[in-house]
Design an enzyme around this catalytic site. Structure first.
Site, PDB file in Angstrom:
ATOM      1  N   ASP A 180      -8.379 -28.271  64.954  1.00  0.00           N
ATOM      2  CA  ASP A 180      -8.772 -27.381  66.056  1.00  0.00           C
ATOM      3  C   ASP A 180      -9.803 -26.359  65.591  1.00  0.00           C
ATOM      4  OD1 ASP A 180      -8.348 -25.666  68.569  1.00  0.00           O
ATOM      5  OD2 ASP A 180      -6.778 -27.178  68.801  1.00  0.00           O
ATOM      6  N   ASP A 216       3.911 -14.519  65.729  1.00  0.00           N
ATOM      7  CA  ASP A 216       4.990 -15.466  65.470  1.00  0.00           C
ATOM      8  C   ASP A 216       4.612 -16.563  64.491  1.00  0.00           C
ATOM      9  OD1 ASP A 216       7.351 -14.765  67.199  1.00  0.00           O
ATOM     10  OD2 ASP A 216       5.774 -14.779  68.718  1.00  0.00           O
ATOM     11  N   ASP A 267     -11.760 -25.815  56.190  1.00  0.00           N
ATOM     12  CA  ASP A 267     -12.705 -25.512  57.264  1.00  0.00           C
ATOM     13  C   ASP A 267     -13.864 -26.501  57.153  1.00  0.00           C
ATOM     14  OD1 ASP A 267     -14.671 -24.570  58.941  1.00  0.00           O
ATOM     15  OD2 ASP A 267     -14.502 -22.473  58.301  1.00  0.00           O
ATOM     16  N   HIS A 300      -8.225 -20.750  70.180  1.00  0.00           N
ATOM     17  CA  HIS A 300      -7.620 -21.969  70.711  1.00  0.00           C
ATOM     18  C   HIS A 300      -6.624 -22.572  69.728  1.00  0.00           C
ATOM     19  CE1 HIS A 300      -7.527 -26.273  71.924  1.00  0.00           C
ATOM     20  NE2 HIS A 300      -7.680 -25.788  73.153  1.00  0.00           N
ATOM     21  N   VAL A 309      -2.506 -43.777  69.414  1.00  0.00           N
ATOM     22  CA  VAL A 309      -2.450 -42.328  69.602  1.00  0.00           C
ATOM     23  C   VAL A 309      -1.525 -42.033  70.786  1.00  0.00           C
ATOM     24  CG1 VAL A 309      -3.773 -40.249  70.155  1.00  0.00           C
ATOM     25  CG2 VAL A 309      -4.746 -41.989  68.646  1.00  0.00           C
ATOM     26  N   ASP A 368       0.093 -41.695  77.801  1.00  0.00           N
ATOM     27  CA  ASP A 368       1.451 -42.164  77.501  1.00  0.00           C
ATOM     28  C   ASP A 368       2.522 -41.285  78.116  1.00  0.00           C
ATOM     29  OD1 ASP A 368       0.704 -44.365  75.638  1.00  0.00           O
ATOM     30  OD2 ASP A 368      -0.162 -42.702  74.502  1.00  0.00           O
ATOM     31  N   SER A 400      -4.439 -29.154  76.347  1.00  0.00           N
ATOM     32  CA  SER A 400      -4.446 -28.636  74.983  1.00  0.00           C
ATOM     33  C   SER A 400      -3.129 -27.950  74.664  1.00  0.00           C
ATOM     34  CB  SER A 400      -5.586 -27.642  74.788  1.00  0.00           C
ATOM     35  OG  SER A 400      -6.766 -28.300  74.435  1.00  0.00           O
TER      36      SER A 400
END
Length: 602
Positions: free
Chosen positions: A163, A171, A181, A195, A302, A333, A364
């Site tokens: 991401d 948390d 990265d 995000h 996937v 799915d 997302s």
């Protein structure tokens, strides 16, 4: 290019007559909402302020059920007659809230009444965390996560988040494992967009700690892999590299809340690579309200995740425009709630929220809810394969009333937790038996095959480590052609169930394609003139043993001998004047050898 939230501009909306298309059309045709934006959050319904009160009235020993019911009716309460409670000398009643005090006092004043108590509310043994925002996280009870928490709140299972990076705020403190990265090519995958941090908090936000919100898997770890920049966009090659990086780190659950409508080979190969390492890739289906395939979600293997509303139906919202979950049972799915409460990166607050938490909507957010549940499953069953995890999630999903949305429906965490199949199937034998000899083609059969969990998917036969063939139905049998080879052949049956568990059974057979030896040791020579009765003696041998020796005259078998020493007495008057004599030996597996022709005349 791929984007966070699957917000790559999508193709035109698909048209069609299925239920999903009908729902979209109805939403588009509905009057414009007075909202200036989609609803920010979903709060659970408040309890009624003035609902009826429920009491249980217990009577002293010896009071009959008839007497109890008569007394309660005379008191003016509503009785829920229950024979089982009557056996306990009690009855359940309902009283208007305004009359509760007066009725309770009247009942307790009666000498026949032993007790009057509130009919306490009981619930399933779902664990309720003490996080202050948890009451707003209605998405978690919707998919039965609290019920799953009664079994496990997670373990040190690591989930990779591919991401915008992840920052260990709120948390997520103590939950983040620094990865890489791929945008700036360094070891600091901090989030500069928000995000990825929101996604990670839904997976592994620490729960029951008295602060913030609760993620699905409280004890899980998150491997931070940054492949998207501060704008929430990035290249497919970076996402592919991130998936490979996570797989090489041994991570078995990889969350990918991003996508694009172009199926790139590099991402496809990365997904296949991760799968070869035993990883399950879980990806968001996209938010453009179209049936067009988003990648990597639509790649084979996937687990593609769509988004649902609070009614567990496909999320569709129309205002000045329409938005909602992508759909298509041929590639989407399962589904999970569209909106969640998630960690907010400091500095990214909105007028409706503070700097710590925000409402996070879109597939997302749906995908990490599924990833978190998958991590709970992996916590309870560490040996479960990716196929076992997938099978547990899909077999327990709740189908939506709307068709044309997903293949299986909205996930149910608690049911999936009890459905993980981590036990291997059984195979007890192979036919033919050990060291049996065969020639040419042999049928090898797996015997005693069974599976009490997800069921047998297939049985595969290998010879010398190479696949010979598969069979998907019992009895499981595959033919093997030995050609002209001789000697031991190492066979292995591998039985695989639908959850990916496997069992093997090894058996060695002997390929025997070598002809026996045979020769005439005594008898008339070639060209001899014969009369009366002629005796021919024969020797024959083979490592597998001789089955029989045959006498052929003019190409036809006229006699057989099955015991050494082999001999034939031939009365020549029974045959033509010219006789062509041959002896054929047949071994135990059917190989043959024939002597050269001897021609006799009488």
């Amino acid at each position: 290019m791929v984007l966070a939230l699957g917000i790559v501009p999508g193709p035109a909306r698909a048209a069609g007559g299925d239920d999903m298309a009908d729902r979209i059309a109805a939403a588009q045709a509905a009057p414009a909402s007075s909202e200036t934006r989609p609803p920010a959050r979903r709060i659970g319904p408040a309890a009624p302020a003035n609902g009826p009160a429920h009491l249980v009235v217990g009577y002293r020993a010896g009071t009959s059920a008839t007497a109890m019911a008569g007394h309660l009716r005379a008191t003016g309460v509503s009785v829920r007659a229950d024979a089982s409670l009557a056996s306990l000398g009690a009855q359940a009643v309902t009283v208007p809230a305004a009359d509760l005090a007066e009725v309770t006092a009247a009942l307790r004043a009666d000498p026949r009444v032993a007790y009057v108590e509130a009919d306490a509310v009981v619930q399933a043994t779902a664990l309720t965390p003490n996080d202050p925002l948890y009451p707003q996280q209605t998405e978690l009870p919707q998919i039965t996560v609290p019920d799953a928490w009664s079994t496990t709140t997670g373990s040190a299972v690591t989930v990779a988040v591919i991401d915008t990076g992840v920052s260990p705020v709120g948390d997520l403190a103590g939950a983040v494992v620094p990865g890489w990265d791929f945008v700036n090519n360094d070891a600091d995958p901090s989030d500069d967009q928000g995000h990825g941090t929101a996604v990670a908090s839904l997976i592994a936000g620490r729960g029951n700690d008295g602060v913030g919100m609760a993620g699905v898997c409280w004890s899980c770890k998150v491997l931070a892999v940054k492949t998207l920049d501060a704008t929430g966009s990035g290249l497919a090659s970076a996402s592919a590299a991130g998936i490979v990086f996570a797989a090489d780190k041994g991570v078995k659950i990889i969350n990918v809340s991003l996508g694009g409508y172009t199926a790139t080979q590099v991402e496809k190969d990365a997904v296949a690579y991760a799968q070869s390492k035993g990883a399950l890739v879980i990806a968001s289906a996209g938010n453009d309200l179209v049936a067009d395939k988003l990648y990597p979600a639509a790649f084979d293997g996937v687990l593609a995740v769509g988004g649902t509303d609070e009614d567990s139906e496909p999320y569709i919202f129309c205002w000045l425009w329409c938005e909602g979950t992508n759909y298509g049972p041929d590639w989407v799915d399962v589904a999970a709630p569209w909106c969640s409460i998630a960690a907010n990166l400091p500095g990214y607050s909105t007028p409706e929220t503070d700097d710590d938490y925000d409402v996070f909507c879109g597939t997302s957010g749906s995908a990490p809810l599924v990833s978190g549940v998958t991590a709970l499953l992996k916590s309870k069953s560490p040996g479960a394969t990716s196929a076992a995890l997938t099978q547990a999630l899909t077999s327990t999903a709740r189908p939506t009333q709307t068709t044309g949305f997903t293949q299986f429906g909205e996930i149910r965490a608690a049911a999936a937790l009890s459905r993980v199949d981590a036990s291997a199937p059984k195979i007890t034998g192979v036919a033919p038996g050990p060291n049996a000899r065969f020639r040419g083609t042999v049928t090898v059969t797996a015997t005693g095959v069974s599976d009490t969990g997800s069921g047998v998917a297939y049985a595969a036969l290998y010879a010398g480590g190479k696949l010979v063939g598969r069979d998907t139905t019992a009895p499981y049998a595959v033919k093997y052609n030995s050609g002209k080879s001789n000697g031991p052949v190492a066979f292995q049956w591998r039985v695989v169930d639908r959850a990916g568990n496997s069992a093997v059974f090894n058996r060695t057979l002997i390929a025997d394609n070598k002809a026996p030896t045979v020769k005439i040791t005594s008898g008339p020579k070639n060209g001899a003139k014969v009369k009366g009765t002629v005796t021919v003696k024969v020797s024959a041998g083979d490592t597998a043993g001789i089955n029989r020796v045959e006498l052929l005259i003019n190409g036809k078998v006229v006699a057989k001998d099955v015991s050494a020493a082999y001999a034939f007495k031939i009365k020549v008057s029974k045959f033509p004047k010219t006789m062509k004599i041959q002896i054929r030996a047949v071994d135990k597996v059917g190989n043959t050898a024939v002597t050269t022709v001897r021609t006799w005349k009488r």
